[in-house]
Design a protein around this motif. Structure first.
Motif, PDB file in Angstrom:
ATOM      1  N   THR A  40       3.151   6.212  -2.361  1.00 18.72           N
ATOM      2  CA  THR A  40       4.314   7.097  -2.425  1.00 18.72           C
ATOM      3  C   THR A  40       5.333   6.732  -3.498  1.00 18.72           C
ATOM      4  O   THR A  40       6.184   7.539  -3.843  1.00 18.72           O
ATOM      5  CB  THR A  40       5.032   7.102  -1.061  1.00 18.72           C
ATOM      6  N   GLY A  41       5.283   5.495  -4.008  1.00 18.29           N
ATOM      7  CA  GLY A  41       6.343   5.050  -4.909  1.00 18.29           C
ATOM      8  C   GLY A  41       6.205   5.541  -6.329  1.00 18.29           C
ATOM      9  O   GLY A  41       7.193   5.809  -7.013  1.00 18.29           O
ATOM     10  N   GLY A  42       4.974   5.657  -6.813  1.00 19.17           N
ATOM     11  CA  GLY A  42       4.750   6.046  -8.193  1.00 19.17           C
ATOM     12  C   GLY A  42       4.818   4.860  -9.130  1.00 19.17           C
ATOM     13  O   GLY A  42       5.771   4.074  -9.075  1.00 19.17           O
ATOM     14  N   PHE A  43       3.814   4.710  -9.976  1.00 16.74           N
ATOM     15  CA  PHE A  43       3.756   3.588 -10.903  1.00 16.74           C
ATOM     16  C   PHE A  43       3.357   4.058 -12.293  1.00 16.74           C
ATOM     17  O   PHE A  43       2.657   5.061 -12.452  1.00 16.74           O
ATOM     18  CB  PHE A  43       2.758   2.532 -10.421  1.00 16.74           C
ATOM     19  N   GLN A  44       3.795   3.317 -13.280  1.00 15.98           N
ATOM     20  CA  GLN A  44       3.371   3.539 -14.653  1.00 15.98           C
ATOM     21  C   GLN A  44       2.408   2.406 -15.013  1.00 15.98           C
ATOM     22  O   GLN A  44       2.783   1.234 -15.033  1.00 15.98           O
ATOM     23  CB  GLN A  44       4.561   3.528 -15.607  1.00 15.98           C
ATOM     24  N   VAL A  45       1.154   2.766 -15.299  1.00 16.15           N
ATOM     25  CA  VAL A  45       0.112   1.777 -15.579  1.00 16.15           C
ATOM     26  C   VAL A  45      -0.247   1.850 -17.061  1.00 16.15           C
ATOM     27  O   VAL A  45      -0.604   2.908 -17.571  1.00 16.15           O
ATOM     28  CB  VAL A  45      -1.146   2.023 -14.719  1.00 16.15           C
ATOM     29  N   THR A  46      -0.113   0.732 -17.739  1.00 13.57           N
ATOM     30  CA  THR A  46      -0.504   0.654 -19.145  1.00 13.57           C
ATOM     31  C   THR A  46      -1.875  -0.002 -19.237  1.00 13.57           C
ATOM     32  O   THR A  46      -2.042  -1.162 -18.843  1.00 13.57           O
ATOM     33  CB  THR A  46       0.507  -0.185 -19.956  1.00 13.57           C
ATOM     34  N   THR A  47      -2.856   0.742 -19.709  1.00 12.96           N
ATOM     35  CA  THR A  47      -4.212   0.210 -19.828  1.00 12.96           C
ATOM     36  C   THR A  47      -4.493  -0.193 -21.273  1.00 12.96           C
ATOM     37  O   THR A  47      -3.719   0.095 -22.184  1.00 12.96           O
ATOM     38  CB  THR A  47      -5.266   1.254 -19.385  1.00 12.96           C
ATOM     39  N   THR A  48      -5.616  -0.827 -21.460  1.00 11.88           N
ATOM     40  CA  THR A  48      -6.045  -1.259 -22.791  1.00 11.88           C
ATOM     41  C   THR A  48      -6.828  -0.168 -23.515  1.00 11.88           C
ATOM     42  O   THR A  48      -7.147  -0.323 -24.696  1.00 11.88           O
ATOM     43  CB  THR A  48      -6.944  -2.497 -22.686  1.00 11.88           C
ATOM     44  N   GLN A 105      11.400   2.457 -11.230  1.00 13.73           N
ATOM     45  CA  GLN A 105      12.663   1.942 -11.765  1.00 13.73           C
ATOM     46  C   GLN A 105      12.450   1.136 -13.055  1.00 13.73           C
ATOM     47  O   GLN A 105      13.410   0.650 -13.649  1.00 13.73           O
ATOM     48  CB  GLN A 105      13.363   1.052 -10.735  1.00 13.73           C
ATOM     49  N   GLY A 106      11.189   0.991 -13.471  1.00 16.52           N
ATOM     50  CA  GLY A 106      10.891   0.256 -14.692  1.00 16.52           C
ATOM     51  C   GLY A 106      10.682  -1.229 -14.496  1.00 16.52           C
ATOM     52  O   GLY A 106      10.585  -1.976 -15.469  1.00 16.52           O
ATOM     53  N   VAL A 150       0.828  -1.194   0.000  1.00 19.31           N
ATOM     54  CA  VAL A 150       0.000   0.000   0.000  1.00 19.31           C
ATOM     55  C   VAL A 150       0.870   1.254   0.000  1.00 19.31           C
ATOM     56  O   VAL A 150       0.578   2.238  -0.681  1.00 19.31           O
ATOM     57  CB  VAL A 150      -0.957   0.001   1.202  1.00 19.31           C
ATOM     58  N   ASP A 151       1.978   1.232   0.762  1.00 19.28           N
ATOM     59  CA  ASP A 151       2.878   2.375   0.791  1.00 19.28           C
ATOM     60  C   ASP A 151       3.468   2.638  -0.588  1.00 19.28           C
ATOM     61  O   ASP A 151       3.639   3.790  -1.001  1.00 19.28           O
ATOM     62  CB  ASP A 151       4.009   2.139   1.810  1.00 19.28           C
ATOM     63  N   GLN A 152       3.777   1.563  -1.302  1.00 17.08           N
ATOM     64  CA  GLN A 152       4.315   1.730  -2.650  1.00 17.08           C
ATOM     65  C   GLN A 152       3.319   2.442  -3.555  1.00 17.08           C
ATOM     66  O   GLN A 152       3.682   3.305  -4.348  1.00 17.08           O
ATOM     67  CB  GLN A 152       4.654   0.357  -3.242  1.00 17.08           C
ATOM     68  N   VAL A 153       2.071   2.037  -3.465  1.00 17.74           N
ATOM     69  CA  VAL A 153       1.037   2.654  -4.290  1.00 17.74           C
ATOM     70  C   VAL A 153       0.888   4.129  -3.938  1.00 17.74           C
ATOM     71  O   VAL A 153       0.742   4.990  -4.809  1.00 17.74           O
ATOM     72  CB  VAL A 153      -0.311   1.925  -4.122  1.00 17.74           C
TER      73      VAL A 153
END
Length: 233
Positions: free
Chosen positions: A6-14, A220-221, A1-4
Protein backbone atom coordinates in the motif's frame (compact mmCIF):
# COMPACT_ATOMS: atom_id res chain seq x y z
CA UNK A 1 4.58 -6.37 3.66
CA UNK A 2 1.90 -3.70 4.17
CA UNK A 3 4.34 -1.06 2.98
CA UNK A 4 5.00 -2.98 -0.20
CA UNK A 5 1.28 -3.50 -0.82
CA UNK A 6 0.00 0.00 0.00
CA UNK A 7 2.88 2.42 0.54
CA UNK A 8 4.30 2.71 -2.96
CA UNK A 9 8.00 2.52 -3.77
CA UNK A 10 10.37 3.84 -6.39
CA UNK A 11 12.70 1.04 -7.53
CA UNK A 12 15.83 1.84 -9.51
CA UNK A 13 17.03 -1.18 -11.47
CA UNK A 14 20.20 -1.77 -13.44
CA UNK A 15 18.30 -2.54 -16.64
CA UNK A 16 18.97 -0.45 -19.74
CA UNK A 17 15.59 0.02 -21.40
CA UNK A 18 17.02 0.26 -24.92
CA UNK A 19 19.01 -2.95 -24.44
CA UNK A 20 16.01 -4.67 -22.88
CA UNK A 21 13.73 -3.86 -25.78
CA UNK A 22 16.31 -4.90 -28.37
CA UNK A 23 17.21 -8.22 -26.79
CA UNK A 24 13.55 -9.04 -26.14
CA UNK A 25 12.97 -8.80 -29.88
CA UNK A 26 16.12 -10.80 -30.60
CA UNK A 27 14.99 -13.66 -28.34
CA UNK A 28 11.51 -13.68 -29.87
CA UNK A 29 12.81 -13.64 -33.45
CA UNK A 30 15.46 -16.31 -32.87
CA UNK A 31 13.02 -18.70 -31.21
CA UNK A 32 10.56 -18.21 -34.04
CA UNK A 33 13.28 -19.15 -36.55
CA UNK A 34 13.68 -22.59 -34.98
CA UNK A 35 10.06 -23.30 -34.13
CA UNK A 36 10.07 -26.17 -36.65
CA UNK A 37 12.75 -27.84 -34.51
CA UNK A 38 10.30 -27.85 -31.58
CA UNK A 39 12.07 -25.02 -29.78
CA UNK A 40 9.43 -23.05 -27.92
CA UNK A 41 11.31 -20.75 -25.58
CA UNK A 42 14.55 -18.83 -25.11
CA UNK A 43 16.36 -16.56 -22.69
CA UNK A 44 19.10 -13.94 -22.69
CA UNK A 45 21.18 -12.11 -20.08
CA UNK A 46 23.61 -9.23 -20.60
CA UNK A 47 25.60 -7.80 -17.73
CA UNK A 48 28.51 -5.45 -17.16
CA UNK A 49 31.42 -7.62 -15.97
CA UNK A 50 33.06 -4.69 -14.19
CA UNK A 51 30.32 -4.32 -11.61
CA UNK A 52 27.87 -7.20 -12.21
CA UNK A 53 24.98 -4.92 -13.10
CA UNK A 54 22.41 -6.70 -15.25
CA UNK A 55 21.81 -4.54 -18.33
CA UNK A 56 19.17 -6.77 -19.88
CA UNK A 57 17.38 -9.95 -18.88
CA UNK A 58 14.80 -11.82 -20.91
CA UNK A 59 13.43 -14.75 -18.95
CA UNK A 60 11.38 -16.18 -21.80
CA UNK A 61 10.22 -15.42 -25.32
CA UNK A 62 6.70 -14.43 -24.29
CA UNK A 63 5.53 -14.14 -20.69
CA UNK A 64 1.94 -14.87 -21.71
CA UNK A 65 2.77 -18.02 -23.70
CA UNK A 66 1.70 -20.54 -21.05
CA UNK A 67 2.01 -23.45 -23.48
CA UNK A 68 5.79 -22.91 -23.55
CA UNK A 69 6.26 -21.92 -19.89
CA UNK A 70 6.36 -18.23 -20.76
CA UNK A 71 5.87 -17.09 -17.17
CA UNK A 72 8.93 -19.04 -16.03
CA UNK A 73 12.22 -17.11 -15.74
CA UNK A 74 14.61 -19.46 -17.52
CA UNK A 75 17.55 -17.10 -16.95
CA UNK A 76 17.39 -17.33 -13.15
CA UNK A 77 15.43 -20.48 -12.29
CA UNK A 78 16.00 -22.75 -15.28
CA UNK A 79 18.60 -25.50 -14.98
CA UNK A 80 19.92 -25.97 -18.52
CA UNK A 81 22.95 -27.68 -20.00
CA UNK A 82 25.37 -24.93 -21.11
CA UNK A 83 26.80 -26.87 -24.03
CA UNK A 84 30.22 -25.82 -25.25
CA UNK A 85 30.06 -22.52 -23.38
CA UNK A 86 31.69 -24.30 -20.45
CA UNK A 87 34.79 -25.22 -22.50
CA UNK A 88 36.61 -21.92 -21.75
CA UNK A 89 36.47 -22.76 -18.05
CA UNK A 90 38.06 -26.15 -18.72
CA UNK A 91 40.84 -24.47 -20.68
CA UNK A 92 41.29 -21.81 -18.01
CA UNK A 93 41.98 -24.57 -15.49
CA UNK A 94 44.45 -26.12 -17.93
CA UNK A 95 46.32 -22.83 -18.31
CA UNK A 96 46.56 -22.55 -14.53
CA UNK A 97 48.21 -25.98 -14.48
CA UNK A 98 51.01 -25.34 -16.90
CA UNK A 99 49.51 -25.82 -20.33
CA UNK A 100 49.67 -22.90 -22.77
CA UNK A 101 47.64 -21.71 -25.72
CA UNK A 102 50.33 -23.25 -27.95
CA UNK A 103 50.27 -26.68 -26.30
CA UNK A 104 49.56 -29.30 -28.96
CA UNK A 105 46.98 -32.03 -28.49
CA UNK A 106 45.85 -34.81 -30.81
CA UNK A 107 42.39 -34.51 -32.28
CA UNK A 108 41.93 -38.18 -33.18
CA UNK A 109 39.32 -40.82 -32.28
CA UNK A 110 39.46 -41.45 -28.53
CA UNK A 111 37.83 -43.81 -26.08
CA UNK A 112 37.65 -43.26 -22.31
CA UNK A 113 36.78 -45.79 -19.65
CA UNK A 114 34.22 -45.04 -16.98
CA UNK A 115 31.28 -44.27 -19.23
CA UNK A 116 27.67 -44.88 -18.28
CA UNK A 117 26.82 -48.55 -17.64
CA UNK A 118 30.46 -49.47 -18.20
CA UNK A 119 30.33 -48.44 -21.88
CA UNK A 120 33.47 -46.51 -22.98
CA UNK A 121 32.90 -42.82 -23.56
CA UNK A 122 33.72 -41.93 -27.18
CA UNK A 123 33.16 -38.23 -27.89
CA UNK A 124 32.87 -36.98 -31.45
CA UNK A 125 33.38 -33.58 -33.03
CA UNK A 126 30.40 -31.61 -34.26
CA UNK A 127 31.48 -32.00 -37.90
CA UNK A 128 32.64 -35.61 -37.68
CA UNK A 129 36.21 -34.66 -38.69
CA UNK A 130 39.54 -35.27 -36.99
CA UNK A 131 42.27 -32.69 -37.32
CA UNK A 132 45.29 -34.48 -35.90
CA UNK A 133 47.74 -32.21 -34.02
CA UNK A 134 46.01 -29.02 -32.93
CA UNK A 135 46.91 -26.27 -30.48
CA UNK A 136 44.76 -25.52 -27.47
CA UNK A 137 44.14 -22.09 -28.97
CA UNK A 138 42.74 -23.58 -32.18
CA UNK A 139 40.81 -26.29 -30.34
CA UNK A 140 39.01 -23.78 -28.14
CA UNK A 141 38.55 -21.22 -30.92
CA UNK A 142 36.87 -23.83 -33.11
CA UNK A 143 35.03 -25.56 -30.25
CA UNK A 144 36.48 -28.99 -31.05
CA UNK A 145 35.08 -31.60 -28.70
CA UNK A 146 37.73 -34.32 -28.48
CA UNK A 147 40.59 -32.02 -27.40
CA UNK A 148 38.30 -30.44 -24.79
CA UNK A 149 37.54 -33.87 -23.32
CA UNK A 150 41.24 -34.75 -23.31
CA UNK A 151 42.05 -31.49 -21.53
CA UNK A 152 39.36 -32.20 -18.94
CA UNK A 153 40.85 -35.66 -18.43
CA UNK A 154 44.23 -34.02 -17.84
CA UNK A 155 43.09 -31.38 -15.34
CA UNK A 156 40.41 -33.47 -13.59
CA UNK A 157 36.64 -33.08 -13.37
CA UNK A 158 36.89 -32.13 -9.69
CA UNK A 159 39.15 -29.17 -10.44
CA UNK A 160 36.86 -27.83 -13.16
CA UNK A 161 33.84 -28.18 -10.86
CA UNK A 162 35.68 -26.27 -8.12
CA UNK A 163 36.59 -23.54 -10.60
CA UNK A 164 33.01 -23.16 -11.81
CA UNK A 165 31.94 -22.79 -8.18
CA UNK A 166 34.65 -20.17 -7.61
CA UNK A 167 33.28 -18.31 -10.63
CA UNK A 168 29.81 -18.20 -9.07
CA UNK A 169 27.88 -21.31 -10.10
CA UNK A 170 25.94 -23.13 -7.40
CA UNK A 171 24.44 -26.14 -9.18
CA UNK A 172 27.52 -28.04 -10.41
CA UNK A 173 28.30 -29.83 -7.18
CA UNK A 174 28.82 -33.54 -7.86
CA UNK A 175 31.88 -34.37 -10.02
CA UNK A 176 30.96 -38.08 -9.97
CA UNK A 177 27.70 -37.34 -11.75
CA UNK A 178 29.13 -35.56 -14.79
CA UNK A 179 32.27 -37.36 -15.86
CA UNK A 180 34.16 -36.19 -18.92
CA UNK A 181 30.99 -34.98 -20.63
CA UNK A 182 31.05 -31.98 -18.29
CA UNK A 183 33.21 -30.00 -20.71
CA UNK A 184 30.63 -30.55 -23.45
CA UNK A 185 27.83 -29.23 -21.26
CA UNK A 186 26.90 -32.36 -19.33
CA UNK A 187 25.86 -30.50 -16.18
CA UNK A 188 22.97 -28.11 -15.57
CA UNK A 189 23.38 -24.47 -14.59
CA UNK A 190 21.17 -21.35 -14.77
CA UNK A 191 21.97 -18.96 -17.62
CA UNK A 192 22.55 -16.03 -15.26
CA UNK A 193 25.26 -17.96 -13.43
CA UNK A 194 27.06 -18.88 -16.66
CA UNK A 195 26.96 -15.27 -17.83
CA UNK A 196 28.34 -14.20 -14.46
CA UNK A 197 31.14 -16.76 -14.74
CA UNK A 198 32.10 -15.40 -18.15
CA UNK A 199 32.01 -11.94 -16.64
CA UNK A 200 34.74 -13.02 -14.23
CA UNK A 201 36.85 -14.21 -17.17
CA UNK A 202 36.33 -10.86 -18.91
CA UNK A 203 37.14 -9.08 -15.66
CA UNK A 204 40.60 -10.58 -15.29
CA UNK A 205 39.40 -13.29 -12.92
CA UNK A 206 37.58 -11.00 -10.49
CA UNK A 207 34.10 -12.32 -9.75
CA UNK A 208 31.31 -9.84 -9.13
CA UNK A 209 27.82 -10.67 -7.94
CA UNK A 210 25.03 -10.12 -10.50
CA UNK A 211 22.92 -7.18 -9.38
CA UNK A 212 19.48 -6.14 -10.58
CA UNK A 213 18.34 -3.46 -8.08
CA UNK A 214 20.33 -0.35 -7.23
CA UNK A 215 18.01 1.47 -4.86
CA UNK A 216 14.53 1.43 -3.33
CA UNK A 217 12.84 4.58 -1.98
CA UNK A 218 9.49 5.05 -0.30
CA UNK A 219 7.07 7.76 -1.40
CA UNK A 220 8.77 10.29 0.90
CA UNK A 221 12.08 9.68 -0.88
CA UNK A 222 13.71 7.76 1.95
CA UNK A 223 16.06 4.95 0.91
CA UNK A 224 14.66 1.69 2.26
CA UNK A 225 16.39 -1.49 3.32
CA UNK A 226 14.49 -4.77 3.14
CA UNK A 227 16.12 -7.74 4.89
CA UNK A 228 14.06 -10.12 2.79
CA UNK A 229 14.90 -8.44 -0.54
CA UNK A 230 18.47 -8.74 -1.74
CA UNK A 231 19.63 -6.37 -4.45
CA UNK A 232 21.87 -9.16 -5.71
CA UNK A 233 20.67 -12.29 -7.52
Amino acid sequence: VDQVATGGFQVTTTLDLDYQEKVSKIVYDEVEKVRALKVGNGSLVALDPKNGQILAMVGSKDYFDEENSGNFNVAVDGLRQPGSSIKPITYAVALSRGLTASTMIMDVPASFTGGENGIPYQPVNYDGRFRGPISLREALGNSINIPAVKVLKFVGVENVVETTKALGTTTLNDPRRYGLSLTLGGGEVPLLQMVSAFGALANGGLKVTPTAILEIKDRQGNVKEFPFLSVAI
